[in-house]
Scaffold this active site. Structure first.
Site, PDB file in Angstrom:
ATOM      1  N   LYS A   1       0.822  -1.208   0.000  1.00 13.14           N
ATOM      2  CA  LYS A   1       0.000   0.000   0.000  1.00 13.14           C
ATOM      3  C   LYS A   1       0.862   1.266   0.000  1.00 13.14           C
ATOM      4  O   LYS A   1       1.762   1.408   0.835  1.00 13.14           O
ATOM      5  CB  LYS A   1      -0.910  -0.012   1.252  1.00 13.14           C
ATOM      6  CG  LYS A   1      -1.995  -1.080   1.170  1.00 13.14           C
ATOM      7  CD  LYS A   1      -2.932  -0.741   0.037  1.00 13.14           C
ATOM      8  CE  LYS A   1      -4.051  -1.733  -0.141  1.00 13.14           C
ATOM      9  NZ  LYS A   1      -4.799  -1.460  -1.392  1.00 13.14           N
TER      10      LYS A   1
ATOM     11  N   THR B   1       2.573   6.511   2.481  1.00 10.32           N
ATOM     12  CA  THR B   1       3.714   7.275   1.950  1.00 10.32           C
ATOM     13  C   THR B   1       3.227   8.575   1.324  1.00 10.32           C
ATOM     14  O   THR B   1       3.779   9.654   1.577  1.00 10.32           O
ATOM     15  CB  THR B   1       4.468   6.429   0.906  1.00 10.32           C
ATOM     16  OG1 THR B   1       4.995   5.295   1.564  1.00 10.32           O
ATOM     17  CG2 THR B   1       5.589   7.210   0.247  1.00 10.32           C
TER      18      THR B   1
ATOM     19  N   CYS C   1      32.729  -2.191  33.041  1.00  9.29           N
ATOM     20  CA  CYS C   1      32.333  -1.114  33.940  1.00  9.29           C
ATOM     21  C   CYS C   1      31.726  -1.658  35.232  1.00  9.29           C
ATOM     22  O   CYS C   1      32.461  -2.194  36.052  1.00  9.29           O
ATOM     23  CB  CYS C   1      31.435  -0.114  33.232  1.00  9.29           C
ATOM     24  SG  CYS C   1      31.589   1.536  33.938  1.00  9.29           S
TER      25      CYS C   1
ATOM     26  N   HIS D   1      34.422   1.320  28.579  1.00  9.66           N
ATOM     27  CA  HIS D   1      33.459   0.663  27.689  1.00  9.66           C
ATOM     28  C   HIS D   1      34.092   0.334  26.335  1.00  9.66           C
ATOM     29  O   HIS D   1      33.982   1.131  25.396  1.00  9.66           O
ATOM     30  CB  HIS D   1      32.247   1.572  27.472  1.00  9.66           C
ATOM     31  CG  HIS D   1      31.418   1.747  28.690  1.00  9.66           C
ATOM     32  ND1 HIS D   1      30.325   0.960  28.962  1.00  9.66           N
ATOM     33  CD2 HIS D   1      31.537   2.597  29.735  1.00  9.66           C
ATOM     34  CE1 HIS D   1      29.797   1.335  30.113  1.00  9.66           C
ATOM     35  NE2 HIS D   1      30.524   2.331  30.599  1.00  9.66           N
TER      36      HIS D   1
ATOM     37  N   GLU E   1      33.088  -1.621  24.147  1.00 10.18           N
ATOM     38  CA  GLU E   1      32.067  -1.811  23.109  1.00 10.18           C
ATOM     39  C   GLU E   1      31.829  -0.540  22.291  1.00 10.18           C
ATOM     40  O   GLU E   1      31.332  -0.604  21.172  1.00 10.18           O
ATOM     41  CB  GLU E   1      30.756  -2.314  23.737  1.00 10.18           C
ATOM     42  CG  GLU E   1      29.935  -1.302  24.538  1.00 10.18           C
ATOM     43  CD  GLU E   1      30.389  -1.136  25.993  1.00 10.18           C
ATOM     44  OE1 GLU E   1      31.524  -1.510  26.322  1.00 10.18           O
ATOM     45  OE2 GLU E   1      29.580  -0.610  26.793  1.00 10.18           O
TER      46      GLU E   1
END
Ligand code: GLN
Length: 536
Positions: free
Chosen positions: A188, A192, A382, A508, A510
């Protein structure tokens, strides 16, 4: 001159504007352009630092210590270029700046209003990155969905900005949803059309529509969207659901999004994008030769985005090891001495996650005791490192009731305590030890072997630290402080001598793992977990 690309979203949130922005940036970078991505968040917090992960997912910390939206993590992981405070701006920060200027008398005599003062402040934040001279293209992602009340000043600022710098120097990409109605068996386009109409009401004609979809969009549908939304047919780009976010740059390449963008910005296409190393990464990711099961112990595990950078780091490290990493999320509150055996059964390695506050802390400590005694690879981040220190203090050094003063201010053995400079601070927002700090690794330590050097930098976000009064006792009993901040002697890494892999960092890691540069701690932890599995 710097060119500007704006990415807006329509129909619904969570369509993945961040991934589309990062993927487009990757393609342009692979063609030789210097690209950066900026995110505007329409909420009133100054930054997401004070937000609970349940509200907002992970808080991503930049080199310069800004607490930012997790999309910046995607930008860095895709582009392998660090971001900074300038890459994430909220409504709160915009208003804070305007109000500060008002008090300083910058607008003396004038009524301060959304238009022009707030919109001017937004525009100057768009320009900052372009004016640095470091980038050929700045992509600005507008958070929220078009039509939200709070996004309006940002949309208006974009409208003005485009008018000011000229339409060949900027473009708008609108990300929308093309839903599939199973009952009708159809895709559909109406949502949009409506969301583009709403953008038009605000004076913005999007140049490119990226359509999120579960099914391929055929030529007829593309033509229909193009016709009703006033764009070229090649500016209707399909963004089909992908099995991994790292496929999206290649999907966008197939749709020629990069070419369409360069043509519209009147920029030379230069070379075809060089995506060899990206494809090599995808090849390894999709063709693993082994598999490991890793436990991620935290307290926000039910939320997919709370540990985003950690789970992405495992994807990078897994690909590097050609090994599928299955991450099993475990709620620390559910782990007790009675069930720890059963809860951790089948895991080849255990990571204890960062966090704040006392909820779930005892479960983490129980899990660490288990993996320390059973020689299961352990990686603490941590709060995960702080728990490892508490556990070792209580169970090996027999420091009765050892704790962090974050959890128990009156503990007799404050093995983790608040940093002196933190004690004076009353405000909560932006007052932790934040951003990049240098760390010296001890020669001959596991950490030094993993990094392959002795001086590193890593990013921090915490208030509490290892208490150096206990350092000697810990080292004598086998827990080595293998990473030390050379400026203030703070312990940044601890590791166990007699253990196959027991490494924990106060920082950290990551936040620094990218597709191009998987983080060595994650790569080695995955390898150690794999070795542990093979031994079993
Ligand atoms: N709550 C701990 C501290 O502030 C750990 C923070 C974290 O894990 N990011 O020191």
């Amino acid at each position: 001159m710097t060119k500007y690309i704006f990415v807006t979203g329509g129909v619904t949130s969570s369509l993945g504007k961040g991934i589309i922005s990062a993927s487009l940036a990757k393609l342009l970078q692979a063609r030789g352009y210097r690209v950066t991505i900026q995110k505007f968040d329409p909420y009133i917090n100054i930054d997401p630092g004070t937000l609970n992960p349940y509200e907002h997912g992970e808080c991503f910390v930049t080199e310069d210590g800004a607490e930012t939206d997790l999309d910046l993590g995607h930008y860095e992981r895709f582009l392998n270029v660090p971001t900074s405070q300038a890459n994430n701006v909220t409504t709160g920060r915009i208003y804070q700046n305007v109000i500060r200027k008002e008090r300083e008398g910058a607008y003396l005599g004038k009524t301060v209003q959304v238009v022009p003062h707030i919109t001017d402040e937004i525009k100057s934040n768009i320009r900052i990155l372009g004016e640095s001279g470091d980038f050929d293209i700045v992509i600005t992602e507008l958070g929220g969905t078009v039509g939200d009340i709070e996004s309006l000043p940002f949309i208006e600022a974009v409208r003005q900005f485009r008018w000011e710098i000229g339409y060949n120097n900027s473009l708008v990409i609108h990300l929308t949803l093309v839903p599939y109605l199973a009952a009708a068996g159809e895709l559909k386009t109406k949502p949009t059309q409506h969301s583009v109409k709403m953008l038009l009401e605000y004076g913005i004609q999007p140049d490119i529509l990226v359509c999120r979809t579960e099914h391929h969009i055929n030529q007829d549908i593309r033509r229909k969207i193009a016709q009703f939304c006033n764009v070229n047919i090649n500016a209707v780009v399909e963004s089909i659901d992908a099995s991994t976010i790292y496929d999206v740059p290649l999907l966008m390449l197939k749709e020629q999004l990069d070419k369409t963008v360069l043509t519209k910005l009147k920029l030379p296409h230069k070379n075809e994008p060089d995506l060899e190393s990206w494809k090599d990464f995808l090849g390894r990711l999709k063709n693993p030769t082994a598999e490991v099961n890793i436990g991620l112990i935290g307290k926000y595990v039910e939320l997919q985005d709370a540990y985003k950078s950690i789970t992405e780091s495992f994807i990078h490290a897994g690909a590097r090891n050609e090994c599928k990493v299955r991450v099993h999320s475990l709620h620390s509150e559910g782990i007790t001495e009675e069930n720890v055996n059963e809860k951790l059964a089948g895991l080849d390695g255990v990571l204890v996650a960062p966090g704040f506050g006392s909820r779930g802390i005892e479960g983490k400590i129980v899990a660490i005791k288990h993996v320390r005694e059973k020689n299961i690879p352990f990686f603490g981040i941590c709060l995960g490192m702080q728990c490892a220190v508490i556990e070792f203090g209580r169970n090996v050094l027999k420091l009765d009731g050892a704790h962090s003063t974050e959890m128990n201010e009156d503990t007799h053995h404050a093995v983790i305590s608040m940093m002196e400079e933190q004690k004076k601070i009353k405000n909560k927002g932006g007052t932790m030890r934040l951003g990049s700090y240098t760390c010296e690794l001890k020669k001959g330590s596991k950490a030094a072997a993993i990094y392959g050097k002795t001086r590193i930098t890593e990013r921090h976000r915490h208030r509490y630290e290892f208490n150096n009064d206990y350092l000697k006792q810990y080292e004598e009993a086998g827990m080595l402080a293998s990473g030390i901040n050379p400026e203030n002697n703070l312990v940044e890494i601890v590791e166990l001598k007699n253990h196959p892999f027991f490494v924990a960092g106060q920082f950290h890691p990551e936040l620094k793992s990218t597709v191009a540069n998987p983080h060595p701690l994650f790569v080695n932890f995955v390898a150690a977990s794999l070795a542990n599995k093979r031994k079993k």
